[in-house]
Design a protein around this motif. Structure first.
Motif, short mmCIF file in Angstrom:
data_model
loop_
_atom_site.label_atom_id
_atom_site.label_comp_id
_atom_site.label_asym_id
_atom_site.label_seq_id
_atom_site.Cartn_x
_atom_site.Cartn_y
_atom_site.Cartn_z
N ILE A 13 29.14 37.89 38.24
CA ILE A 13 30.30 37.29 38.90
C ILE A 13 29.87 36.48 40.12
N ASP A 14 29.00 37.04 40.93
CA ASP A 14 28.57 36.35 42.14
C ASP A 14 27.81 35.06 41.84
N ALA A 15 27.15 34.99 40.67
CA ALA A 15 26.37 33.82 40.30
C ALA A 15 27.20 32.75 39.59
N ALA A 16 28.51 32.98 39.44
CA ALA A 16 29.37 32.01 38.74
C ALA A 16 29.43 30.70 39.51
N ASP A 17 29.66 29.61 38.79
CA ASP A 17 29.85 28.32 39.43
C ASP A 17 31.03 28.41 40.39
N PRO A 18 30.86 27.98 41.65
CA PRO A 18 31.93 28.17 42.64
C PRO A 18 33.19 27.39 42.37
N VAL A 19 33.12 26.33 41.59
CA VAL A 19 34.31 25.53 41.31
C VAL A 19 34.91 25.88 39.95
N ARG A 36 37.72 43.39 30.62
CA ARG A 36 38.33 43.81 31.88
C ARG A 36 39.24 42.74 32.47
N GLY A 37 39.37 41.59 31.79
CA GLY A 37 40.25 40.54 32.28
C GLY A 37 39.67 39.74 33.43
N LEU A 38 38.36 39.85 33.65
CA LEU A 38 37.71 39.11 34.73
C LEU A 38 37.09 37.81 34.24
N ALA A 39 37.05 37.62 32.94
CA ALA A 39 36.49 36.40 32.36
C ALA A 39 37.20 36.11 31.05
N PHE A 40 37.08 34.88 30.59
CA PHE A 40 37.58 34.52 29.27
C PHE A 40 36.58 33.59 28.60
N ARG A 41 36.61 33.59 27.29
CA ARG A 41 35.70 32.77 26.48
C ARG A 41 36.42 31.49 26.09
N HIS A 56 37.70 35.47 40.12
CA HIS A 56 37.43 34.70 41.33
C HIS A 56 37.73 35.52 42.59
N ARG A 57 38.80 36.31 42.54
CA ARG A 57 39.12 37.12 43.71
C ARG A 57 38.03 38.16 43.97
N ILE A 58 37.48 38.73 42.89
CA ILE A 58 36.38 39.67 43.04
C ILE A 58 35.20 38.97 43.71
N ARG A 59 34.91 37.76 43.24
CA ARG A 59 33.76 37.01 43.76
C ARG A 59 33.95 36.64 45.22
N GLU A 60 35.15 36.23 45.60
CA GLU A 60 35.40 35.73 46.95
C GLU A 60 35.62 36.83 47.97
N ALA A 61 36.31 37.89 47.56
CA ALA A 61 36.71 38.89 48.55
C ALA A 61 36.04 40.24 48.36
N GLY A 62 35.38 40.44 47.24
CA GLY A 62 34.78 41.74 47.00
C GLY A 62 35.80 42.81 46.74
N ALA A 63 37.02 42.38 46.32
CA ALA A 63 38.09 43.34 46.07
C ALA A 63 37.94 43.93 44.69
N GLU A 64 38.62 45.05 44.46
CA GLU A 64 38.62 45.64 43.14
C GLU A 64 39.50 44.81 42.23
N PRO A 65 39.18 44.72 40.95
CA PRO A 65 39.97 43.91 40.05
C PRO A 65 41.35 44.50 39.84
N GLU A 66 42.34 43.59 39.63
CA GLU A 66 43.66 44.04 39.28
C GLU A 66 43.73 44.26 37.78
N GLN A 67 44.65 45.11 37.35
CA GLN A 67 44.79 45.38 35.92
C GLN A 67 45.15 44.08 35.21
N ALA A 68 44.41 43.72 34.20
CA ALA A 68 44.65 42.47 33.50
C ALA A 68 45.24 42.73 32.14
N SER A 69 45.70 41.65 31.51
CA SER A 69 46.34 41.77 30.21
C SER A 69 45.32 41.97 29.12
N VAL A 70 45.40 43.08 28.39
CA VAL A 70 44.51 43.32 27.27
C VAL A 70 44.91 42.43 26.11
N GLU A 71 46.18 42.08 26.06
CA GLU A 71 46.70 41.33 24.93
C GLU A 71 46.08 39.95 24.82
N THR A 72 45.87 39.29 25.98
CA THR A 72 45.34 37.93 25.94
C THR A 72 43.93 37.81 26.46
#
Length: 214
Positions: A13-19, A36-41, A56-72
């Motif tokens: 996550i930290d090595a992701a392109d910043p833009v 985990r809903g932190l990335a998509f293909r 992106h929020r994890i990368r920028e703030a170091g916060a825990e991830p929010e629950q994401a949609s498993v469906e999509t």
């Protein structure tokens, strides 16, 4: 809230392109971030992986991830507070800048993935069922993702997307004629049909736009 990413996932996550949020990692790492809903293909070759707004929020703030949609496996625009495209004229518009551009970019890429997964033929060049049931938000996302400027509170310039009495149609207002035509071109590229009209009472020009079916 879910458990925080592992150290290996955090490094990806930290090595992701910043833009763009483009990711590099092993197949297992990327698949885990998608689950985990932190990335998509991305639906198109070379099928790269990108951070979602939660990633992106994890990368920028170091916060825990929010629950994401498993469906999509993506965060799409919604009224949940996760992400909302700017329809123009909001009293409390989200802050702009690089962080907002990344969120909009990720949301649009997620929308393309949602089209691929839910359109019967897997097409990404026309709106899907979610967009047809959230017309204003969907049209606003297409405009904001293409770089158009939404109207601010109490300002004249910028686009405004509004619901209409017509089924499957929204109205797009933009006082600058050239910008209005540019909005029409953007929506058409995003799979919408758009025609320019004049309001009889105010003589204001506007677009009537609806999702294309074929």
């Amino acid at each position: 809230m879910t458990r925080p990413p592992t150290a290996a996932q955090r490094r990806v996550i930290d090595a992701a392109d910043p833009v763009t949020g483009r990711l590099r990692g092993t197949k297992a790492q990327l698949a885990a971030l998608v689950r985990r809903g932190l990335a998509f293909r991305h639906p198109r070759p070379p099928h790269d992986h990108f951070l979602t707004p939660a990633g992106h929020r994890i990368r920028e703030a170091g916060a825990e991830p929010e629950q994401a949609s498993v469906e999509t496996a993506t965060e799409t625009p919604s009224a949940t507070g996760v992400f909302a495209a700017r329809v123009g004229g909001e009293d409390a518009a989200p802050p702009g800048g690089p962080a907002r551009r990344r969120e909009v970019h990720s949301a649009w890429q997620g929308m393309l993935e949602l089209r691929r997964m839910t359109n019967p033929d897997g097409a990404t060049d026309r709106p899907c069922g979610w967009e047809r049931s959230h017309l204003v938000q969907a049209a606003a996302l297409a405009l904001e993702a293409a770089g158009h400027t939404p109207a601010g509170p109490g300002t004249e310039g910028g686009y405004r997307v509004r619901a209409t009495p017509q089924p499957e149609a929204v109205a797009v207002y933009e006082p600058d004629g050239g910008a209005l035509r540019a909005c029409a071109a953007t929506l058409e590229r995003a799979g919408w049909q758009a025609g320019e009209y004049t309001e009889p009472r105010t003589r204001a020009r506007y677009l009537l736009a609806s999702p294309r079916r074929v």
